[in-house]
Design an enzyme around this catalytic site. Structure first.
Site, PDB file in Angstrom:
ATOM      1  N   ASP A  33       0.839  -1.197   0.000  1.00 20.74           N
ATOM      2  CA  ASP A  33       0.000   0.000   0.000  1.00 20.74           C
ATOM      3  C   ASP A  33       0.876   1.248   0.000  1.00 20.74           C
ATOM      4  OD1 ASP A  33      -2.383   1.790   0.687  1.00 20.74           O
ATOM      5  OD2 ASP A  33      -3.296  -0.201   0.830  1.00 20.74           O
ATOM      6  N   HIS A  88      -4.244   5.794   3.561  1.00 21.63           N
ATOM      7  CA  HIS A  88      -4.875   4.650   2.886  1.00 21.63           C
ATOM      8  C   HIS A  88      -4.402   3.326   3.489  1.00 21.63           C
ATOM      9  CE1 HIS A  88      -5.804   1.915  -0.528  1.00 21.63           C
ATOM     10  NE2 HIS A  88      -6.749   2.777  -0.808  1.00 21.63           N
ATOM     11  N   SER A 130     -10.977  -0.716  -2.063  1.00 21.03           N
ATOM     12  CA  SER A 130      -9.783  -0.733  -1.209  1.00 21.03           C
ATOM     13  C   SER A 130     -10.109  -1.175   0.210  1.00 21.03           C
ATOM     14  CB  SER A 130      -9.148   0.662  -1.147  1.00 21.03           C
ATOM     15  OG  SER A 130      -8.453   0.971  -2.311  1.00 21.03           O
TER      16      SER A 130
END
Length: 553
Positions: free
Chosen positions: A78, A302, A471
């Site tokens: 990521d 994220h 995601s």
């Protein structure tokens, strides 16, 4: 891959975009508000709770409390993970053969001081790439000097495939520039209007926070039709978004505006060259020893959110609970910038995770061009040979990925689909027209859907918040796989994929096809036609392992 899908934001925002009218009226004693919605709806049970969660809590209470879990490592490829987060620091993988901060590659794996993982987006001087180019931008920048202004017949036969690629990617690049400019034009007034409405409602209703409870039952006596119409519209939009209140809506629109401006200034800038920070040859896919040990990087939002969904500490009485329990550890592998990931980095990230003990790899990223696909395919095959499951997000563009390839691809150029690769679409909390996230990619190359709308998880700085996207759906499945692997360690990657898919019962709800007004049966949007369910997966794993044991296998 953005955690704020454009189609999600615009559908929410445009539904909320109403004239900025004056709402002033007399305010009286508030009526009691209903209880706030459960933040971690993902863990609830469809049958008992009437919410389309994955039955996490029920599974632990009814099926796993008498079982012993084995250690499992899940790699998160990521943008970065906040290694100091209160809900993640105890569950981070620690390289047992590496000594912290001594500047030596103690375990001789080619990576110095890789205590919690590795960063393929960093330079040896400690700097890191934040915003990178889109793959379309990289391809246009490389191919434009070779083919711009030329006709196909003037190009040597051996180069015509590349010429054709340039013609295609040039159009897609131009469309992306147009789309980002359009988004920016939408977001700026939208954010201003929503902020104005939010502040007016706070004043009129006498509240400090406009959430679903306030909107469902406005705390005023005899509200007029105009106010009722507005609060009803906002309530329905806010409920379907999964966001906690109007402050969060305004914040997401403002953040999306900033991100879109970054994309125009950097990700779509043909002259921008961020890879100089890394200092490698980005086209040399054989090169593996580059980067640095900083797995947090400049923007860990994220990856931190993804990591929390998988395995946030379930035993510290803080924040949230991940799907997987205390025996699971998170390995951070930084390879996804704000922009598009490099194939070289993805291939090396997969190999690093496999070589350092990961059984499951979460991949919440993707793109539509893959110039060095062969390197990624080889890495997927390597993971397959080592029994490592790859969990990939299907993408947030409302596309049918049977018709357009979303990379990394679940199937090689020729041959059957990988046995260790599972692709995940995003679903919502209610078994109605909102079951399918309007942004989710779909098609028979999507194996199963999982919760991906309004998912509450860890944020940098020991904070928490909601995000939406495939995601978020992928790590939900990675967490399920980690639970299965920890309680049934004999299961192979192919077993994990099969059990997750077989235990996802088809759901025949009529839903809008993502990106379209057409209504379809939910079962038509993926191979299984269902939503992942941990309870049913553990039941199936129990049956299959008991059967295997009784037959002497």
């Amino acid at each position: 891959m953005s955690a704020f899908p454009h189609s999600f934001l615009t559908s929410l925002g445009l539904a909320l975009l109403v004239p900025a009218v004056s709402l002033a009226q007399s305010v009286s004693t508030p009526t009691p508000a209903p209880a706030a919605p459960v933040q971690q709806w993902t863990h609830l049970d469809p049958t008992k709770d009437k919410v389309m969660g994955i039955s996490t809590q029920r599974t632990y209470e009814e099926l796993l409390k008498a079982r012993t879990a084995s250690p499992v490592v899940v790699a998160v490829i990521d943008a970065g993970i906040d290694t100091t987060h209160e809900d993640l620091k105890r569950v981070l993988w620690k390289n047992p053969k590496e000594i912290v901060g001594n500047g030596i590659d103690d375990d001789k794996n080619g990576y110095v001081d890789d205590i919690h993982g590795w960063n393929f987006l960093g330079g040896k001087d400690g700097r890191n790439v934040d915003v990178d180019l889109y793959e379309e931008t990289r391809l246009v920048a490389r191919l434009k000097p070779l083919y711009e202004g030329k006709v196909r017949t003037a190009v040597p036969a051996a180069k015509r495939a590349e010429y054709d690629l340039y013609q295609k990617v040039k159009k897609d690049y131009a469309e992306k520039v147009k789309e980002e400019k359009q988004q920016l034009e939408e977001y700026k007034p939208l954010g201003e209007n929503l902020a104005n409405i939010n502040e007016q409602l706070k004043a009129v209703l006498g509240v400090t926070r406009v959430d679903t409870a306030v909107l469902r039952r406005p705390p005023v006596k005899n509200p007029d039709a105009r106010l009722i119409g507005l609060t009803t519209q906002l309530y329905e939009s806010l409920k379907s978004s999964g966001l906690p209140d109007m402050d969060a809506v305004v914040k997401q629109i403002q953040e999306a505006t900033t991100e879109t401006q970054k994309h125009l200034d950097y990700s779509l800038n043909l002259d921008y060259k961020p890879r100089a920070i890394v200092g490698d040859d980005e086209n040399n896919t054989k090169d593996r020893n580059y980067g640095n040990a900083d797995i947090t990087g400049p923007d860990a939002l994220h990856g931190t959110h993804v990591a929390g969904i998988i395995a946030a500490d379930r035993e510290n009485n803080l924040g949230i609970q991940g799907v997987a329990g205390a025996s699971v550890r998170i390995m951070g592998v930084r390879a996804v910038p704000n922009g598009d990931e490099h194939d070289k980095d993805v291939a090396n990230a997969i190999r690093y995770a496999v070589d350092n003990g990961a059984s499951i790899i979460n991949m919440s990223f993707g793109k539509y061009y893959s110039p060095h696909r062969a390197a990624v395919d080889a890495a997927i095959r390597y993971a397959e040979s080592k029994g490592v499951l790859l969990v990939h997000a299907a993408g947030n563009e409302s596309k049918n990925i049977d018709a357009i390839v979303h990379y990394p691809a679940p199937t090689p150029v020729s041959g059957a689909a990988y046995s260790n690769f599972i692709t995940i679409g995003a679903s919502g909390s209610t078994n109605d027209a909102q079951l399918t996230a309007n942004f989710s990619n779909y098609g028979k190359k999507v194996d199963v859907f999982a919760p991906g709308v309004g998912i509450y998880s860890t944020m940098p700085g020991s904070k928490y918040g909601n995000e939406s996207g495939t995601s978020m759906a992928a790590p939900t499945v990675a967490g399920v796989a980690a639970v299965l692997k920890s309680y049934f360690p004999q299961l192979t990657a192919a077993d994990l994929k099969r059990i997750i898919m077989q235990s996802a019962a088809p759901v025949h709800t009529k839903v809008p096809q993502p990106g379209d007004t057409k209504t379809v049966d939910f079962t038509q949007l993926s191979t299984t036609g269902g939503v992942v369910n941990l309870y049913k997966a553990v039941q199936l794993a129990t049956q299959q392992t008991q059967k295997g044991a009784s037959s002497g296998q």
